[in-house]
Design an enzyme around this catalytic site. Structure first.
Site, PDB file in Angstrom:
ATOM      1  NE  ARG A 156      -9.518  26.205  -1.187  1.00 24.05           N
ATOM      2  CZ  ARG A 156     -10.063  25.040  -1.552  1.00 24.05           C
ATOM      3  NH1 ARG A 156     -11.272  24.699  -1.092  1.00 24.05           N
ATOM      4  NH2 ARG A 156      -9.418  24.228  -2.369  1.00 24.05           N
ATOM      5  CE  LYS A 180      -9.120  28.450  -4.322  1.00 28.81           C
ATOM      6  NZ  LYS A 180      -7.690  28.477  -4.714  1.00 28.81           N
ATOM      7  CG  HIS A 246      -3.491  29.487   2.993  1.00 27.78           C
ATOM      8  ND1 HIS A 246      -4.821  29.300   2.640  1.00 27.78           N
ATOM      9  CD2 HIS A 246      -2.773  28.733   2.110  1.00 27.78           C
ATOM     10  CE1 HIS A 246      -4.890  28.499   1.595  1.00 27.78           C
ATOM     11  NE2 HIS A 246      -3.677  28.130   1.264  1.00 27.78           N
ATOM     12  NE  ARG A 249      -6.424  25.203   2.165  1.00 27.62           N
ATOM     13  CZ  ARG A 249      -7.336  24.302   1.781  1.00 27.62           C
ATOM     14  NH1 ARG A 249      -8.239  23.868   2.649  1.00 27.62           N
ATOM     15  NH2 ARG A 249      -7.360  23.837   0.546  1.00 27.62           N
ATOM     16  CG  HIS A 272      -5.572  20.690  -2.717  1.00 26.61           C
ATOM     17  ND1 HIS A 272      -4.415  20.339  -2.043  1.00 26.61           N
ATOM     18  CD2 HIS A 272      -5.831  21.978  -2.379  1.00 26.61           C
ATOM     19  CE1 HIS A 272      -4.002  21.366  -1.329  1.00 26.61           C
ATOM     20  NE2 HIS A 272      -4.853  22.368  -1.515  1.00 26.61           N
ATOM     21  CE1 TYR A 281       0.513  22.021   3.267  1.00 26.95           C
ATOM     22  CE2 TYR A 281      -0.856  21.120   1.529  1.00 26.95           C
ATOM     23  CZ  TYR A 281      -0.531  22.150   2.369  1.00 26.95           C
ATOM     24  OH  TYR A 281      -1.237  23.325   2.323  1.00 26.95           O
TER      25      TYR A 281
END
Length: 309
Positions: A156, A180, A246, A249, A272, A281
């Protein structure tokens, strides 16, 4: 249709909202941008509650559903309504854990579905053209290291900006990041990224505590500076897509999944929490497979020939 956000702070029950935001900042380590979004959503809820003569902490499900409906009539998109309701769920879930309420009014409410847009990606040739910037120009070594790291590890933007040399193990080819939710993960470094990072560090003589990509005054480079630089480098390399952090990414994830088919592995690499986030994806990969099918399958060829006849 009017869709502007209310700007004036609401005098209704600011205490619990500010307590919740402090929890997100200190314990969940959410970014200032995310905190601002939560503050806007919950301030809007508090303002609407005031017009109804109600306390936000005492709302029941039908009242909260009426709030979401009012926001829909005000012109908010399904995506914005989902965000509003997500903020409410988090807020009431926290209040429930704190023992400040007995039940969450948001538990049984579903937001309208928003059409899901597939993210753009670079194809492998475009990605190669982007990352192979010349290194014999000012900032060339830094730019090459930054691009190779982005594409090699799928970090990120915030993770990349916050990196320090102590987080990199160039000999073993690993980078450790704090993602995160304050979750730490290790991501492999490709050989090209290891080489580029090694050359960049050798040119600076940076110590372990130094930022990998320093900005002005030696502090970590800002996300905005990286965004602008990527746009400049993409144009210089002859790519005229909208190139942003992004996108690299997305490209990393799509290319890994296309080669391996390992969705769980891609989930871990991206950090994630929910595999549903990673499943976007699989749709990108299916698009690629569909193109291969259309180009190679004899029945598909016959169909195309008929249409062209």
């Amino acid at each position: 249709m009017h869709t502007s956000e209310p700007r004036s702070p609401c005098p209704v029950s600011p205490g619990p909202i500010e307590d919740f935001l402090a929890h997100l900042q200190v314990e969940r380590r959410m970014s200032a941008h995310t905190l601002d979004a939560y503050r806007r959503d919950l301030t809007t809820l508090a303002g609407w509650s005031q017009t109804q003569g109600a306390d936000p902490l005492a709302l029941h499900t039908e009242q909260l559903r009426a709030f979401i409906a009012a926001e829909h009539r005000r012109g908010l998109t399904p995506k914005s309504l989902q965000r509003r309701l997500s903020a409410c769920r988090s807020f009431y879930g926290w209040l429930l854990k704190q023992g400040r309420i007995d039940t969450s009014p948001a538990a049984a409410i579903r937001a309208p579905k928003a059409p899901r847009k597939l993210p753009q990606v670079l194809d492998p040739d475009e990605a190669k053209a982007l990352v192979e910037v010349p290194t014999d120009v000012p900032l060339g070594l830094r730019d090459r290291a930054l691009l190779e790291l982005f594409y090699s590890s799928g970090l990120r933007l915030s993770e990349l900006c916050g990196l320090r040399w102590r987080d990199l193990d160039l000999s073993d080819g690993l980078v450790s990041v704090l993602g995160k939710g304050n979750k730490q993960r290790s991501v492999p470094l490709g050989s090209h990224a290891r080489t580029a990072l090694g050359e960049w560090r050798a040119s600076t003589g940076a110590v372990n505590e130094a930022p990998v990509f320093p900005g002005r005054g030696g502090t970590p480079i800002t996300p905005r500076a990286v965004q602008l630089r990527l746009r400049q480098l993409a144009q210089r390399q002859g790519l005229f897509k909208r190139v942003h952090p992004h996108l690299l990414r997305h490209s990393f994830a799509s290319h890994i999944l296309e080669s391996s088919g390992d969705l769980r592995g891609v989930q871990e690499l991206l950090g994630h929490a929910d595999i549903a986030t990673t499943q976007i994806y699989t749709h990108l990969d299916f698009q690629h497979l569909a193109k291969v099918y259309d180009a190679a399958h004899p029945r598909a060829k016959r169909k195309a020939d008929k249409e062209g006849a």
